[in-house]
Design an enzyme around this catalytic site. Structure first.
Site, PDB file in Angstrom:
ATOM      1  N   CYS A  55       0.808  -1.232   0.000  1.00 60.32           N
ATOM      2  CA  CYS A  55       0.000   0.000   0.000  1.00 60.32           C
ATOM      3  C   CYS A  55       0.837   1.276   0.000  1.00 60.32           C
ATOM      4  O   CYS A  55       0.329   2.346  -0.331  1.00 60.32           O
ATOM      5  CB  CYS A  55      -0.933   0.015   1.202  1.00 60.32           C
ATOM      6  SG  CYS A  55      -1.974  -1.434   1.288  1.00 60.32           S
TER       7      CYS A  55
ATOM      8  N   HIS B 297      -3.586   7.018   2.737  1.00 57.03           N
ATOM      9  CA  HIS B 297      -3.971   5.706   2.213  1.00 57.03           C
ATOM     10  C   HIS B 297      -5.389   5.403   2.686  1.00 57.03           C
ATOM     11  O   HIS B 297      -5.763   5.722   3.811  1.00 57.03           O
ATOM     12  CB  HIS B 297      -2.991   4.637   2.702  1.00 57.03           C
ATOM     13  CG  HIS B 297      -3.404   3.262   2.281  1.00 57.03           C
ATOM     14  ND1 HIS B 297      -3.727   2.964   0.984  1.00 57.03           N
ATOM     15  CD2 HIS B 297      -3.595   2.122   2.991  1.00 57.03           C
ATOM     16  CE1 HIS B 297      -4.081   1.692   0.897  1.00 57.03           C
ATOM     17  NE2 HIS B 297      -4.010   1.161   2.105  1.00 57.03           N
TER      18      HIS B 297
ATOM     19  N   ASN C 111     -10.125  -0.498  -0.161  1.00 58.82           N
ATOM     20  CA  ASN C 111      -8.664  -0.399  -0.138  1.00 58.82           C
ATOM     21  C   ASN C 111      -8.095  -0.951  -1.453  1.00 58.82           C
ATOM     22  O   ASN C 111      -8.195  -2.146  -1.719  1.00 58.82           O
ATOM     23  CB  ASN C 111      -8.161  -1.206   1.073  1.00 58.82           C
ATOM     24  CG  ASN C 111      -6.659  -1.158   1.239  1.00 58.82           C
ATOM     25  OD1 ASN C 111      -5.926  -0.705   0.363  1.00 58.82           O
ATOM     26  ND2 ASN C 111      -6.191  -1.652   2.386  1.00 58.82           N
TER      27      ASN C 111
END
Ligand code: UT7
Length: 333
Positions: A119, A260, A290
């Site tokens: 990520c 994020h 996500n």
């Protein structure tokens, strides 16, 4: 890895994004695993996500996002010197997805390689791009983050399958022009001792794909959610603080925080720590879930489009992911 405060060497010239058209809502997931819309929304902030079809690969999505970023930068594929690709979901294990995207785009002058920081990929990639430019190896770097998370998620595991989505984001990065715009600070770190809190145990070189791996479903993502949550909050606060300090600015100076997008509660905690009010925080986890390394460039691209990260805006980006890896950058757009 530490970078000291100094004049910008590289800047984000343009961004682009791609989202698969298929929308899957929390209600849709209720028929697949034992979950419910209320649990997903209150624990994560997610309402829906986009999922790619079987025939769409990570390279296809990455190339689509890249074409938009290149067009906005006013460059052609032949202008790209280095093509950097962040992905946790390569279409094939050999060769790299970067080479597949290079072929799709026809960027025949480009060196191309993948890197794997999960990520944190977009922010690791910004530092890579900046380093290539500072070393005189590239005038134009194309950074692509593309993730088909639906292909590595266990669709029988409610603890993970509700969290992720597919998509791609891209940015064109070129030398700074000395006008104050560009990447003002960077901070990126890792802790591999915690790798097994978020990982895919099987299917790689250590435990190659075989019947046992398939039976155990160990080629899919496994996550210890609560432990990852705590590390994410701690690490994103750590990264935000260092990046602000190295840029010589405070949360008050920041026009937009682009964190994020894993969980709205992690985003809120990071914003609070950096003293950035909710109206200056970009959130789209509700619509995408996500998307690993694609989350930040997709969010940045939407923020630019909405005029929230226009020319001259001071943007703080913060990420955390598998590895563990975490990172933050302060950028003057
Ligand atoms: O991209 C970077 C890496 N990822 C992250 O940053 C994610 C970090 N972690 C998280 O966001 C959160 O930990 C989760 C959203 C994954 C989970 O939230 P939580 O508040 O930590 O819940 P939990 O894992 O402690 O589970 C609470 C309960 C459990 O039931 P019991 O044991 O209390 O009866 C779970 O079984 O919620 C249950 N549960 C679910 N219930 C309905 C877990 N998943 C689901 C689900 N639907 N999908």
């Amino acid at each position: 890895m530490i970078q000291a405060a100094r004049p910008a060497r590289a800047r984000i010239v343009s961004t682009g994004r791609f989202s698969p058209p298929r929308v899957v809502t929390n209600h849709d997931l209720e028929s697949m695993v034992e979950t419910n819309d209320e649990w997903i929304r209150t624990r994560t902030g997610i309402t829906e996500r986009r999922l790619a079809d079987k025939d769409t690969g990570a390279a296809d999505m990455g190339a689509a996002a890249a074409r938009i970023a290149m067009e906005r930068a006013g460059i052609t594929a032949a202008d790209v010197d280095i093509l950097l690709v962040s992905t946790a979901t390569p279409d094939r294990l050999l060769p790299s997805t970067a080479c597949d995207i290079q072929a799709l785009l026809g960027s025949h002058n480009a060196a191309a390689y993948d890197f794997a920081s999960a990520c944190s990929g977009f922010l690791y990639g910004l530092s890579l791009a900046e380093a290539h430019i500072a070393a005189g190896q590239a005038k134009t770097v194309l950074l692509v983050c593309t993730e088909k998370m639906s292909s590595i998620i266990d669709w029988t595991d409610r603890a993970t399958c509700v969290l992720f989505g597919d998509g791609a984001g891209a940015a064109v990065i070129q030398p700074a022009e000395g006008d104050g715009r560009g990447i003002l600070s960077g901070y990126f770190k890792s802790d591999g001792t915690l790798a097994e809190l978020l990982y895919r145990p099987g299917g790689g070189a250590r435990y190659p794909l075989d019947i046992a791996v398939l039976d155990e479903r160990s080629h899919f993502v496994k996550m210890a959610g609560a432990e990852v949550f705590k590390s994410a909050v701690r690490s994103m606060c750590d990264a935000a603080g260092h990046a602000l300090e190295r840029a010589g600015v405070t949360g008050d100076d920041v026009d937009l925080l682009v964190p994020h997008q894993a969980n709205i509660r992690i985003i809120d905690a990071t914003a609070k720590y950096a003293k950035i009010p909710p109206e200056k925080v970009f959130v789209n986890v509700d619509r995408y879930g996500n998307m690993s390394s694609a989350s930040i460039p997709v969010a940045l691209d939407e923020a630019v489009e909405q005029g929230r990260a226009g020319e001259g805006a001071l943007v703080l980006m913060v990420a955390f992911g598998a590895g563990f890896t975490w990172a933050a950058n302060v950028v003057r757009m």
